[in-house]
Design a protein around this motif. Structure first.
Motif, PDB file in Angstrom:
ATOM      1  N   VAL A 193      47.193  42.049  51.231  1.00 19.66           N
ATOM      2  CA  VAL A 193      48.644  41.830  51.257  1.00 19.66           C
ATOM      3  C   VAL A 193      49.279  42.660  50.137  1.00 19.66           C
ATOM      4  CG1 VAL A 193      48.371  39.511  52.222  1.00 19.66           C
ATOM      5  CG2 VAL A 193      48.514  39.784  49.744  1.00 19.66           C
ATOM      6  N   PRO A 194      50.609  42.854  50.145  1.00 20.78           N
ATOM      7  CA  PRO A 194      51.232  43.619  49.057  1.00 20.78           C
ATOM      8  C   PRO A 194      50.915  43.010  47.694  1.00 20.78           C
ATOM      9  CG  PRO A 194      52.773  43.284  50.872  1.00 20.78           C
ATOM     10  CD  PRO A 194      51.576  42.440  51.175  1.00 20.78           C
ATOM     11  N   ALA A 195      50.776  43.884  46.682  1.00 23.31           N
ATOM     12  CA  ALA A 195      50.456  43.414  45.328  1.00 23.31           C
ATOM     13  C   ALA A 195      51.574  42.531  44.788  1.00 23.31           C
ATOM     14  CB  ALA A 195      50.246  44.622  44.420  1.00 23.31           C
ATOM     15  N   GLY A 196      51.229  41.625  43.873  1.00 22.91           N
ATOM     16  CA  GLY A 196      52.233  40.768  43.224  1.00 22.91           C
ATOM     17  C   GLY A 196      52.268  39.387  43.839  1.00 22.91           C
ATOM     18  N   ASP A 197      53.493  38.863  44.064  1.00 26.12           N
ATOM     19  CA  ASP A 197      53.653  37.473  44.518  1.00 26.12           C
ATOM     20  C   ASP A 197      52.870  37.122  45.788  1.00 26.12           C
ATOM     21  OD1 ASP A 197      55.214  37.060  42.335  1.00 26.12           O
ATOM     22  OD2 ASP A 197      57.136  37.239  43.396  1.00 26.12           O
ATOM     23  N   PRO A 198      52.812  38.023  46.802  1.00 25.46           N
ATOM     24  CA  PRO A 198      52.073  37.640  48.021  1.00 25.46           C
ATOM     25  C   PRO A 198      50.607  37.274  47.741  1.00 25.46           C
ATOM     26  CG  PRO A 198      53.429  39.565  48.468  1.00 25.46           C
ATOM     27  CD  PRO A 198      53.507  39.336  46.991  1.00 25.46           C
ATOM     28  N   VAL A 199      49.993  37.924  46.756  1.00 24.23           N
ATOM     29  CA  VAL A 199      48.589  37.599  46.431  1.00 24.23           C
ATOM     30  C   VAL A 199      48.528  36.190  45.839  1.00 24.23           C
ATOM     31  CG1 VAL A 199      46.538  38.267  45.113  1.00 24.23           C
ATOM     32  CG2 VAL A 199      48.075  40.039  46.001  1.00 24.23           C
ATOM     33  N   ASP A 200      49.434  35.893  44.890  1.00 20.52           N
ATOM     34  CA  ASP A 200      49.443  34.550  44.288  1.00 20.52           C
ATOM     35  C   ASP A 200      49.778  33.486  45.325  1.00 20.52           C
ATOM     36  OD1 ASP A 200      48.721  35.045  41.569  1.00 20.52           O
ATOM     37  OD2 ASP A 200      50.658  36.030  41.305  1.00 20.52           O
ATOM     38  N   ALA A 201      50.728  33.809  46.228  1.00 24.69           N
ATOM     39  CA  ALA A 201      51.119  32.833  47.259  1.00 24.69           C
ATOM     40  C   ALA A 201      49.923  32.500  48.150  1.00 24.69           C
ATOM     41  CB  ALA A 201      52.276  33.390  48.093  1.00 24.69           C
ATOM     42  N   ALA A 202      49.192  33.533  48.575  1.00 24.82           N
ATOM     43  CA  ALA A 202      48.028  33.301  49.449  1.00 24.82           C
ATOM     44  C   ALA A 202      46.957  32.506  48.697  1.00 24.82           C
ATOM     45  CB  ALA A 202      47.470  34.632  49.935  1.00 24.82           C
ATOM     46  N   LEU A 203      46.723  32.869  47.438  1.00 26.44           N
ATOM     47  CA  LEU A 203      45.684  32.161  46.669  1.00 26.44           C
ATOM     48  C   LEU A 203      46.062  30.701  46.438  1.00 26.44           C
ATOM     49  CD1 LEU A 203      44.690  34.900  44.058  1.00 26.44           C
ATOM     50  CD2 LEU A 203      43.226  33.946  45.861  1.00 26.44           C
ATOM     51  N   ASP A 204      47.344  30.437  46.171  1.00 23.50           N
ATOM     52  CA  ASP A 204      47.789  29.044  45.965  1.00 23.50           C
ATOM     53  C   ASP A 204      47.488  28.197  47.193  1.00 23.50           C
ATOM     54  OD1 ASP A 204      48.648  29.546  43.463  1.00 23.50           O
ATOM     55  OD2 ASP A 204      50.798  29.666  43.941  1.00 23.50           O
ATOM     56  N   VAL A 236      33.656  33.450  48.289  1.00 16.06           N
ATOM     57  CA  VAL A 236      34.033  34.725  47.656  1.00 16.06           C
ATOM     58  C   VAL A 236      35.389  35.156  48.196  1.00 16.06           C
ATOM     59  CG1 VAL A 236      33.404  37.148  47.262  1.00 16.06           C
ATOM     60  CG2 VAL A 236      31.595  35.448  47.545  1.00 16.06           C
ATOM     61  N   VAL A 237      36.285  35.520  47.270  1.00 15.33           N
ATOM     62  CA  VAL A 237      37.587  36.093  47.658  1.00 15.33           C
ATOM     63  C   VAL A 237      37.649  37.523  47.125  1.00 15.33           C
ATOM     64  CG1 VAL A 237      40.090  35.936  47.380  1.00 15.33           C
ATOM     65  CG2 VAL A 237      38.739  33.843  47.604  1.00 15.33           C
ATOM     66  N   VAL A 238      38.007  38.453  48.018  1.00 15.61           N
ATOM     67  CA  VAL A 238      38.177  39.865  47.633  1.00 15.61           C
ATOM     68  C   VAL A 238      39.663  40.182  47.711  1.00 15.61           C
ATOM     69  CG1 VAL A 238      37.620  42.264  48.232  1.00 15.61           C
ATOM     70  CG2 VAL A 238      35.974  40.444  48.754  1.00 15.61           C
ATOM     71  N   ASP A 239      40.221  40.772  46.659  1.00 15.80           N
ATOM     72  CA  ASP A 239      41.587  41.303  46.758  1.00 15.80           C
ATOM     73  C   ASP A 239      41.464  42.822  46.879  1.00 15.80           C
ATOM     74  OD1 ASP A 239      44.180  42.175  46.574  1.00 15.80           O
ATOM     75  OD2 ASP A 239      44.466  41.604  44.474  1.00 15.80           O
ATOM     76  N   GLY A 240      41.705  43.333  48.084  1.00 20.00           N
ATOM     77  CA  GLY A 240      41.552  44.770  48.346  1.00 20.00           C
ATOM     78  C   GLY A 240      42.824  45.568  48.128  1.00 20.00           C
ATOM     79  N   GLY A 241      43.920  44.916  47.676  1.00 21.92           N
ATOM     80  CA  GLY A 241      45.199  45.611  47.499  1.00 21.92           C
ATOM     81  C   GLY A 241      45.290  46.296  46.142  1.00 21.92           C
ATOM     82  N   ASN A 242      46.475  46.821  45.855  1.00 18.48           N
ATOM     83  CA  ASN A 242      46.704  47.551  44.603  1.00 18.48           C
ATOM     84  C   ASN A 242      47.238  46.614  43.528  1.00 18.48           C
ATOM     85  OD1 ASN A 242      45.916  50.244  44.862  1.00 18.48           O
ATOM     86  ND2 ASN A 242      47.770  50.763  46.023  1.00 18.48           N
ATOM     87  N   SER A 243      46.510  45.542  43.218  1.00 14.23           N
ATOM     88  CA  SER A 243      46.981  44.607  42.195  1.00 14.23           C
ATOM     89  C   SER A 243      46.795  45.204  40.801  1.00 14.23           C
ATOM     90  CB  SER A 243      46.177  43.302  42.266  1.00 14.23           C
ATOM     91  OG  SER A 243      46.423  42.656  43.488  1.00 14.23           O
ATOM     92  N   PHE A 289      45.368  45.232  37.188  1.00 13.27           N
ATOM     93  CA  PHE A 289      44.059  44.694  36.772  1.00 13.27           C
ATOM     94  C   PHE A 289      44.190  43.417  35.935  1.00 13.27           C
ATOM     95  CE2 PHE A 289      43.703  45.827  32.254  1.00 13.27           C
ATOM     96  CZ  PHE A 289      44.723  46.763  32.121  1.00 13.27           C
ATOM     97  N   GLU A 290      45.286  43.288  35.171  1.00  8.38           N
ATOM     98  CA  GLU A 290      45.427  42.065  34.347  1.00  8.38           C
ATOM     99  C   GLU A 290      45.705  40.853  35.234  1.00  8.38           C
ATOM    100  OE1 GLU A 290      48.388  43.465  31.595  1.00  8.38           O
ATOM    101  OE2 GLU A 290      46.863  43.842  30.042  1.00  8.38           O
ATOM    102  N   ASP A 291      46.449  41.061  36.331  1.00  5.75           N
ATOM    103  CA  ASP A 291      46.650  39.961  37.293  1.00  5.75           C
ATOM    104  C   ASP A 291      45.303  39.549  37.882  1.00  5.75           C
ATOM    105  OD1 ASP A 291      49.387  39.847  36.990  1.00  5.75           O
ATOM    106  OD2 ASP A 291      49.793  41.271  38.608  1.00  5.75           O
ATOM    107  N   SER A 292      44.455  40.534  38.135  1.00  4.87           N
ATOM    108  CA  SER A 292      43.148  40.231  38.741  1.00  4.87           C
ATOM    109  C   SER A 292      42.274  39.433  37.780  1.00  4.87           C
ATOM    110  CB  SER A 292      42.442  41.520  39.164  1.00  4.87           C
ATOM    111  OG  SER A 292      43.236  42.176  40.124  1.00  4.87           O
ATOM    112  N   VAL A 293      42.320  39.774  36.506  1.00  7.38           N
ATOM    113  CA  VAL A 293      41.539  39.005  35.519  1.00  7.38           C
ATOM    114  C   VAL A 293      42.046  37.556  35.491  1.00  7.38           C
ATOM    115  CG1 VAL A 293      41.010  38.763  33.058  1.00  7.38           C
ATOM    116  CG2 VAL A 293      41.017  41.039  34.114  1.00  7.38           C
ATOM    117  N   ARG A 294      43.376  37.396  35.470  1.00  2.73           N
ATOM    118  CA  ARG A 294      43.964  36.036  35.466  1.00  2.73           C
ATOM    119  C   ARG A 294      43.553  35.266  36.723  1.00  2.73           C
ATOM    120  NH1 ARG A 294      48.258  34.717  38.340  1.00  2.73           N
ATOM    121  NH2 ARG A 294      49.158  36.802  38.495  1.00  2.73           N
ATOM    122  N   ARG A 295      43.633  35.928  37.874  1.00  4.27           N
ATOM    123  CA  ARG A 295      43.290  35.241  39.140  1.00  4.27           C
ATOM    124  C   ARG A 295      41.811  34.899  39.186  1.00  4.27           C
ATOM    125  NH1 ARG A 295      46.958  39.743  41.927  1.00  4.27           N
ATOM    126  NH2 ARG A 295      48.954  38.691  41.754  1.00  4.27           N
TER     127      ARG A 295
END
Ligand SMILES: NC(=O)C1=CN([C@@H]2O[C@H](COP(=O)(O)OP(=O)(O)OC[C@H]3O[C@@H](n4cnc5c(N)ncnc54)[C@H](O)[C@@H]3O)[C@@H](O)[C@H]2O)C=CC1
Ligand SMILES: O=C(CO)[C@H](O)[C@H](O)COP(=O)(O)O
Length: 300
Positions: free
Chosen positions: A70-81, A92-99, A101-107
């Motif tokens: 999904v598009p980077a940013g809020d859509p990733v957090d929305a889906a994960l929530d 296992v969850v893979v985020d294949g988008g252009n997030s 890297f600091e958001d990815s560490v937090r997630r």
């Protein structure tokens, strides 16, 4: 293997098709019901909501494997929530988008499942060939998903684990910085040829360079395609370049680490400049030449 794919746009749909083609099962969800219907027609199991999606994955106590595209940013957090209550440590969850890297560490820290950040390169045009995948996160999760990565990438050589959480998206961020600088370099070279001393067919130049020249590349093949399809003058293609977020992150990181990246910075600046209606700094320089030298002010 069974894979759930969330986000069935230009890139997610390619993930679905390549994973199905490799003989795996896919459960597909997107907020756009038409995209879900299309994926179902291709052989995926459709889901009408993220709850239904999560519940139909990992039957008989099996772990869930989920790819977010999904598009980077809020859509990733929305889906994960929404997915969170359905996830456990075996999944296992893979985020294949252009997030970022600091958001990815937090997630990765917050996600109940093992989390892989996966930089994806190749774009929709890479559908047939497969992508280049740069993966960060736990090694056991990466190893488990190798059959999926083999299918989505060009093959086993088209993916690798870069390191811990965030490293996949970090490498992809720098990849995009390099992409900006290469685009700028090709752009400047072709601009000089276009404005230069000879009346050149730029498609022929690009084709010749693409056959054996030191500077041959996929981007140069795309230059050749652009001149073939638009003409040597690029027809009515506007001089405005969109995008810029991943290049900005690269430059921000370089500044923070005190690493000089002048070419990437320059390319990013050129992109921003392309969007300016009229450059204030140039207008001021025009007026300043009058101030110090009484040179005539050019006016619109
Ligand atoms: N297009 C490209 O060349 C590349 C894109 N990427 C990255 O891949 C990701 C996806 O890009 P594209 O496929 O090009 O975008 P896209 O806009 O074509 O597709 C995104 C899809 O996600 C769906 N979506 C949005 N929010 C959602 C949510 N909360 N739950 C479920 N579905 C949702 C949209 O309906 C849409 O179908 C982005 O992070 C992008 O930066 C990475 C490499 C290359
Ligand atoms: O990741 C990509 C290519 O590698 C995407 O095409 C991305 O959108 C490019 O970045 P920008 O939009 O800033 O040009």
């Amino acid at each position: 293997m069974e894979l759930g794919v969330v986000g069935l746009g230009r890139m997610g749909r390619i993930v679905v098709d390549r994973v199905l083609e490799a003989g795996h099962d896919v459960v597909a969800f997107d907020v756009d019901p038409d995209a879900v219907e299309d994926a179902a027609a291709a052989g995926a199991t459709p889901a009408e909501s993220l709850d239904e999606f999560a519940e139909s994955l990992g039957g008989a106590g099996e772990a869930k494997r989920i790819w977010l595209m999904v598009p980077a940013g809020d859509p990733v957090d929305a889906a994960l929530d929404e997915l969170e209550p359905h996830l456990s440590a075996d999944d296992v969850v893979v985020d294949g988008g252009n997030s970022h890297f600091e958001d990815s560490v937090r997630r990765a820290e917050a996600c109940p499942a093992r989390y892989l950040d996966c930089g994806t390169s190749g774009g929709p045009a890479g559908a047939d060939l497969g992508f280049s995948l740069m993966v960060g996160g736990p090694a056991d999760a990466y190893d488990e998903l190798v059959p999926v990565f083999d299918a989505v990438a060009t093959g086993p050589a088209g993916h690798d684990r870069m390191g811990p959480a965030g490293s996949g998206h970090y490498v992809k961020m720098v990849h995009n910085g390099v992409e900006y600088a290469l685009m700028q370099a090709y752009g400047e070279g072709f601009e000089l040829l276009h404005e230069g001393r000879y009346d050149l067919d730029l498609e022929a130049v690009a084709r010749t360079w693409n056959n054996g020249a030191v500077i041959r590349s996929w981007l140069l093949e795309l230059c050749e395609e652009a001149f073939r399809e638009e003409g040597t003058d690029l027809g009515d293609v506007a001089d405005h370049v969109a995008g810029g977020s991943t290049g900005t992150w690269t430059v921000q990181e370089a500044l923070e680490r005190e690493v000089a990246v002048p070419l990437i910075y320059q390319a990013l600046g050129e992109r921003f400049d392309s969007r300016a209606e009229a450059k204030f700094s140039r207008r001021l320089a025009n007026r300043l030449r009058y101030g110090f030298g009484r040179h005539e002010v050019e006016r619109e």
